[in-house]
Design an enzyme around this catalytic site. Structure first.
Site, PDB file in Angstrom:
ATOM      1  N   CYS A 145       0.797  -1.225   0.000  1.00 43.18           N
ATOM      2  CA  CYS A 145       0.000   0.000   0.000  1.00 43.18           C
ATOM      3  C   CYS A 145       0.836   1.286   0.000  1.00 43.18           C
ATOM      4  O   CYS A 145       1.890   1.348   0.626  1.00 43.18           O
ATOM      5  CB  CYS A 145      -0.872   0.022   1.226  1.00 43.18           C
ATOM      6  SG  CYS A 145      -1.867  -1.436   1.433  1.00 43.18           S
ATOM      7  N   ARG A 177       5.626  -0.229  -5.461  1.00 34.70           N
ATOM      8  CA  ARG A 177       5.511  -0.933  -4.182  1.00 34.70           C
ATOM      9  C   ARG A 177       4.643  -2.187  -4.292  1.00 34.70           C
ATOM     10  O   ARG A 177       4.682  -3.044  -3.422  1.00 34.70           O
ATOM     11  CB  ARG A 177       4.902  -0.007  -3.126  1.00 34.70           C
ATOM     12  CG  ARG A 177       5.799   1.143  -2.748  1.00 34.70           C
ATOM     13  CD  ARG A 177       5.044   2.165  -1.931  1.00 34.70           C
ATOM     14  NE  ARG A 177       4.718   1.689  -0.603  1.00 34.70           N
ATOM     15  CZ  ARG A 177       5.395   1.989   0.495  1.00 34.70           C
ATOM     16  NH1 ARG A 177       6.438   2.770   0.412  1.00 34.70           N
ATOM     17  NH2 ARG A 177       5.031   1.535   1.668  1.00 34.70           N
ATOM     18  N   TRP A 229      -2.792  -2.897  -1.448  1.00 39.85           N
ATOM     19  CA  TRP A 229      -2.393  -4.288  -1.660  1.00 39.85           C
ATOM     20  C   TRP A 229      -3.245  -5.069  -0.674  1.00 39.85           C
ATOM     21  O   TRP A 229      -3.086  -4.929   0.539  1.00 39.85           O
ATOM     22  CB  TRP A 229      -0.910  -4.420  -1.349  1.00 39.85           C
ATOM     23  CG  TRP A 229      -0.271  -5.699  -1.780  1.00 39.85           C
ATOM     24  CD1 TRP A 229       0.291  -5.961  -3.002  1.00 39.85           C
ATOM     25  CD2 TRP A 229      -0.074  -6.881  -0.989  1.00 39.85           C
ATOM     26  NE1 TRP A 229       0.803  -7.237  -3.016  1.00 39.85           N
ATOM     27  CE2 TRP A 229       0.599  -7.823  -1.804  1.00 39.85           C
ATOM     28  CE3 TRP A 229      -0.408  -7.247   0.310  1.00 39.85           C
ATOM     29  CZ2 TRP A 229       0.941  -9.085  -1.348  1.00 39.85           C
ATOM     30  CZ3 TRP A 229      -0.057  -8.511   0.755  1.00 39.85           C
ATOM     31  CH2 TRP A 229       0.609  -9.413  -0.066  1.00 39.85           C
ATOM     32  N   ASN A 268      -2.360   2.680   5.473  1.00 37.58           N
ATOM     33  CA  ASN A 268      -1.385   1.604   5.260  1.00 37.58           C
ATOM     34  C   ASN A 268      -1.233   0.883   6.588  1.00 37.58           C
ATOM     35  O   ASN A 268      -1.108   1.544   7.629  1.00 37.58           O
ATOM     36  CB  ASN A 268      -0.005   2.167   4.898  1.00 37.58           C
ATOM     37  CG  ASN A 268       0.071   2.619   3.471  1.00 37.58           C
ATOM     38  OD1 ASN A 268      -0.909   2.558   2.739  1.00 37.58           O
ATOM     39  ND2 ASN A 268       1.240   3.084   3.073  1.00 37.58           N
ATOM     40  N   GLY A 269      -1.180  -0.428   6.548  1.00 37.83           N
ATOM     41  CA  GLY A 269      -0.985  -1.176   7.797  1.00 37.83           C
ATOM     42  C   GLY A 269      -2.190  -2.054   8.085  1.00 37.83           C
ATOM     43  O   GLY A 269      -3.022  -2.296   7.212  1.00 37.83           O
ATOM     44  N   GLU A 301      19.505 -17.053  -4.590  1.00 37.09           N
ATOM     45  CA  GLU A 301      19.095 -15.749  -5.114  1.00 37.09           C
ATOM     46  C   GLU A 301      18.778 -15.836  -6.616  1.00 37.09           C
ATOM     47  O   GLU A 301      17.808 -15.248  -7.093  1.00 37.09           O
ATOM     48  CB  GLU A 301      20.204 -14.715  -4.828  1.00 37.09           C
ATOM     49  CG  GLU A 301      19.972 -13.321  -5.354  1.00 37.09           C
ATOM     50  CD  GLU A 301      18.683 -12.647  -4.888  1.00 37.09           C
ATOM     51  OE1 GLU A 301      18.024 -13.148  -3.962  1.00 37.09           O
ATOM     52  OE2 GLU A 301      18.316 -11.627  -5.496  1.00 37.09           O
ATOM     53  N   LYS A 314      15.155 -14.956  -8.227  1.00 34.72           N
ATOM     54  CA  LYS A 314      14.960 -13.964  -9.303  1.00 34.72           C
ATOM     55  C   LYS A 314      14.095 -14.558 -10.397  1.00 34.72           C
ATOM     56  O   LYS A 314      13.165 -13.922 -10.874  1.00 34.72           O
ATOM     57  CB  LYS A 314      16.297 -13.526  -9.934  1.00 34.72           C
ATOM     58  CG  LYS A 314      17.167 -12.565  -9.165  1.00 34.72           C
ATOM     59  CD  LYS A 314      16.590 -11.214  -8.951  1.00 34.72           C
ATOM     60  CE  LYS A 314      15.695 -11.146  -7.785  1.00 34.72           C
ATOM     61  NZ  LYS A 314      15.983 -10.912  -6.478  1.00 34.72           N
ATOM     62  N   GLU A 316      10.417 -15.131  -9.240  1.00 35.11           N
ATOM     63  CA  GLU A 316       9.699 -13.871  -8.998  1.00 35.11           C
ATOM     64  C   GLU A 316       9.162 -13.257 -10.291  1.00 35.11           C
ATOM     65  O   GLU A 316       8.043 -12.780 -10.327  1.00 35.11           O
ATOM     66  CB  GLU A 316      10.646 -12.835  -8.363  1.00 35.11           C
ATOM     67  CG  GLU A 316      10.841 -12.991  -6.876  1.00 35.11           C
ATOM     68  CD  GLU A 316      11.811 -11.947  -6.314  1.00 35.11           C
ATOM     69  OE1 GLU A 316      11.544 -11.433  -5.233  1.00 35.11           O
ATOM     70  OE2 GLU A 316      12.839 -11.643  -6.962  1.00 35.11           O
ATOM     71  N   HIS A 333      20.796 -35.784  -2.553  1.00 41.03           N
ATOM     72  CA  HIS A 333      19.878 -36.259  -1.516  1.00 41.03           C
ATOM     73  C   HIS A 333      18.420 -35.971  -1.876  1.00 41.03           C
ATOM     74  O   HIS A 333      17.578 -35.888  -1.001  1.00 41.03           O
ATOM     75  CB  HIS A 333      20.221 -35.621  -0.168  1.00 41.03           C
ATOM     76  CG  HIS A 333      21.598 -35.955   0.290  1.00 41.03           C
ATOM     77  ND1 HIS A 333      21.989 -37.231   0.616  1.00 41.03           N
ATOM     78  CD2 HIS A 333      22.705 -35.178   0.436  1.00 41.03           C
ATOM     79  CE1 HIS A 333      23.267 -37.231   0.960  1.00 41.03           C
ATOM     80  NE2 HIS A 333      23.725 -35.987   0.852  1.00 41.03           N
ATOM     81  N   LYS A 387       6.937  -4.602  -3.363  1.00 32.90           N
ATOM     82  CA  LYS A 387       8.320  -4.179  -3.146  1.00 32.90           C
ATOM     83  C   LYS A 387       8.620  -4.052  -1.672  1.00 32.90           C
ATOM     84  O   LYS A 387       9.718  -4.323  -1.212  1.00 32.90           O
ATOM     85  CB  LYS A 387       8.528  -2.841  -3.858  1.00 32.90           C
ATOM     86  CG  LYS A 387       9.944  -2.321  -3.800  1.00 32.90           C
ATOM     87  CD  LYS A 387      10.849  -3.145  -4.668  1.00 32.90           C
ATOM     88  CE  LYS A 387      12.306  -2.792  -4.518  1.00 32.90           C
ATOM     89  NZ  LYS A 387      13.158  -3.908  -4.970  1.00 32.90           N
TER      90      LYS A 387
HETATM   91  C1  G6P Z   1       9.719  -8.383  -0.789  1.00 26.67           C
HETATM   92  C2  G6P Z   1      10.436  -7.989  -2.061  1.00 26.67           C
HETATM   93  C3  G6P Z   1      11.783  -8.701  -2.124  1.00 26.67           C
HETATM   94  C4  G6P Z   1      12.593  -8.380  -0.874  1.00 26.67           C
HETATM   95  C5  G6P Z   1      11.825  -8.725   0.409  1.00 26.67           C
HETATM   96  C6  G6P Z   1      12.515  -8.170   1.639  1.00 26.67           C
HETATM   97  O1  G6P Z   1       9.356  -9.717  -0.825  1.00 26.67           O
HETATM   98  O2  G6P Z   1       9.655  -8.337  -3.191  1.00 26.67           O
HETATM   99  O3  G6P Z   1      12.490  -8.252  -3.261  1.00 26.67           O
HETATM  100  O4  G6P Z   1      13.788  -9.105  -0.904  1.00 26.67           O
HETATM  101  O5  G6P Z   1      10.527  -8.128   0.360  1.00 26.67           O
HETATM  102  O6  G6P Z   1      12.492  -6.773   1.554  1.00 26.67           O
HETATM  103  P1  G6P Z   1      13.500  -5.784   2.247  1.00 26.67           P
HETATM  104  O7  G6P Z   1      13.041  -4.434   1.802  1.00 26.67           O
HETATM  105  O8  G6P Z   1      13.334  -5.990   3.722  1.00 26.67           O
HETATM  106  O9  G6P Z   1      14.861  -6.105   1.796  1.00 26.67           O
END
Ligand code: G6P
Length: 615
Positions: free
Chosen positions: A2, A27, A75, A101-102, A488, A492, A495, A511, A610
């Protein structure tokens, strides 16, 4: 997640709010809305599920005049992402409009009480309960809006940043926050409000960050009033200057923010390293570590808490600190930390890693660690965000705004800062001598040039990506420093392309995941010339022996792996502890191009946000 934007001034609020909402799109959200108050005090609300463009479409031809307004990107948490649940939420008869927000945790109890007082609810949101509560208090106590907001917030448990406007009060907006950020931009005869600074950039660079449990009453043409929810005025407004430019929030000629951010890494790493390594490369100075040397020296253990990509950076940090400083390190998902009976004491240092500085789970872990007496150190990107404000000290990664939802330049920035932290701490503890620091520091100084070289792989990776556009599953394998790189890389890909991908420690493959290997399931294997190279080489052989296809990330001239792998991406050789920074770049590119081939919205992948500001 949000986003909030608000405006009061002499300009036309609608355009300013819509621009602000577009800036907040990164976001992540699934509906959007605005409330506009005309100078005659009439209040109109337009809201719609979908994107800001859908909202614009809805408002077309309608009266969008007025110089006071609030806007929101939602959101969904409580209730579907539909028009009714979108914000602003309005009170009975449409007298008040509120964006939030929240989460209001005790909203069910409050809703029950309000229902008994004759209130009904159109939406499924906790936010509507809050706006009705404010309305109820105002009607019952015959008090002005600021008082009613203060009273209502005393009844509320949870996290919030809110902005409220009232019909027939076109000169006033009330905002408040607790555990969810809110920034006020102070312009010439106009005031802006936003959940992060991005909607404010370009209008003014003078900002005031609202603290937890504070509210502000913004009145047209009057000085801003900031006070605690207990009613005490803030002694100093503490106006700060924003160091963000409009250019940083634009794509700069790239088709997407993600590609821009991948290609920005040489310059973001330059910014990240600036002033932190001495000219002779024999010393690293992270002021947050140096200033708190006693706390770090006393640490029996370091506990890293983070989520998502930041957690992967944390895993690399563990290896760095254990190897260079000899301090035991544990890495916890921040979301699990508080539920795992954590044993934290005053002898622990907790390091919280977060790009946004707003992740609710990481904030909760920080709060608990503080309550248990630990010294808490933050590694964040967004200046002035909640995590740097709630930690004892820390280091900014300084990579500039990251707009693409999938983290790229923030990850390499986080790992770089973790290398600096480990080196700085090792000097303080005496576990590394200047001559041992020097080769790593020199390679770090060369890192922007090294990454530039890696980025030349882009056309080859783009071509390679076409081979895999229709793969349904991927395995990413790595060992030692590059096990987190594998995690990672897999994250990627999933996502942004929505292809299932698993990251695994290469040796663990036998395993379980080995059962999955066939010619349909590509394995991406990270195999630089490090201490585990030969072991990873045998993992490559194991995959090939089962008919699997291998994409290997190797150092130039690695004939042994070249002769086995189907495709090789060659990266320059760097000290082992820096390989994750270099190896992650081709993996970012691979995920990017596969997602583009599939026609995905790489900057705003479905369902992701985000900044995850709810638990
Ligand atoms: C969300 C984002 C990720 C990020 C994670 C942690 O899931 O989509 O890209 O790694 O939050 O966010 P931060 O801002 O705490 O690194």
């Amino acid at each position: 997640m949000c986003g909030i934007v608000g405006y009061i001034g002499s300009g036309r609020a609608y355009g300013i709010l819509m621009d602000g909402l577009r800036r907040l799109e990164y976001r992540g959200y699934d509906s959007a809305g605005v409330a506009l108050e005309r100078d005659d005090g009439t209040l109109s609300v337009y809201k719609s599920s979908g994107k800001v463009a859908d909202l614009e479409h809805l408002a077309e031809g309608k009266d969008t005049t007025g110089s006071l307004g609030i806007g929101h990107t939602r959101w969904a948490t409580h209730g579907q992402p539909n028009d009714v649940n979108a914000h602003p939420q309005v009170s009975r008869g449409g007298r008040l409009a509120l964006v939030h927000n929240g989460t209001i945790e005790n909203y069910r109890v409050l809703k029950e009480t309000l229902s008994q007082c004759g209130y009904s609810f159109a939406s499924e949101t906790d936010t509507e309960v809050l706006v009705q509560l404010i309305d109820y208090i105002q009607e019952t106590n015959h008090c002005p809006l600021p008082e009613a907001v203060r009273e209502a917030l005393r009844e509320v448990d949870g996290a919030y940043a809110i902005a409220v406007v009232e019909r027939d009060q076109p000169d006033q907006m009330v905002v408040a926050r607790k555990s969810s950020p809110l920034v006020i931009g102070v312009g010439e005869g106009e005031t802006f409000v936003a959940s992060d600074a991005t909607p404010i950039v370009g209008h003014t660079d003078q900002v005031i960050y609202l603290h937890d449990n504070e509210m502000a009453v913004i009145r047209r043409g009057k000085p801003l009033e900031v006070q605690s929810l207990a009613g005490e005025a803030r002694p100093s407004l503490d106006v700060q200057t924003l160091r963000l430019s409009v250019a940083q929030l634009e794509k700069g000629g790239y088709p997407t923010f993600m590609l821009k951010e991948i290609f920005e890494q040489p310059s973001t790493l330059t910014d990240c390293l600036r002033g932190r390594i001495t000219a002779d490369c024999r010393r690293v100075v992270l002021s947050g570590v140096v200033e708190n040397r006693e706390k770090f020296l006393r640490a029996h253990r370091i506990v890293i808490v983070a989520c998502g990509t930041s957690w992967h950076a944390g895993l690399i940090g563990k290896r760095l600190i254990q190897e260079m400083c000899g301090i035991p390190v544990e890495v916890e998902y921040a979301s699990e930390f508080r539920y795992g009976c954590p044993r934290i004491s005053e002898d622990d240092v907790v390091v919280a890693i977060s790009q946004s500085g707003e992740t609710a789970d990481t904030l909760a872990a920080i709060q608990l660690a503080r309550e248990m007496g630990a010294f808490v150190y933050g590694i964040c990107n967004v200046v002035g965000s909640s995590i740097p404000r709630n930690t004892h000290s820390g280091t900014y990664i300084h990579v500039g705004p990251e707009i693409g939802v999938a983290s790229t330049k923030a990850f390499t920035g986080q790992v770089t800062v973790l290398v600096l932290l480990a080196l700085c701490l090792a000097q303080i503890k005496g576990t590394l001598r200047p001559y041992e620091v020097e080769p790593v520091a020199k390679a770090l100084q060369r890192m922007p040039a090294t990454i530039k070289e890696v980025l030349r792989l882009a056309p080859a990776v783009e071509q390679l990506s076409r081979t895999f556009t229709y793969a349904h599953n991927f395995l990413y394998l790595g060992r030692g420093y590059n096990y987190p790189t594998a995690l990672e890389g897999a994250l990627k890909l999933k996502e942004i392309s929505y292809i299932h991908a698993e990251g695994y420690p290469a040796a663990e493959m036998k395993h379980g995941p080995i059962a999955l290997i066939d010619d349909e399931m590509p394995s991406v294997i990270i195999a630089p010339n490090d201490s585990l190279h030969d072991k990873v080489l045998s993992n490559v052989q194991q995959v090939k022996a089962r008919g699997g296809r291998v994409v290997a990330v190797i150092n130039s001239g690695d004939e042994a792996i070249k002769s086995l792998a189907d495709y090789c991406l060659e990266i320059p050789e760097v000290p082992e502890c820096l390989t994750p920074i270099v190896a992650s770049v081709p993996l970012q590119l691979l995920a990017y191009y596969i997602a583009v081939n599939k026609g995905r919205n790489v900057d705003k992948p479905r369902n992701l946000a985000k900044s995850v500001t709810v638990e």
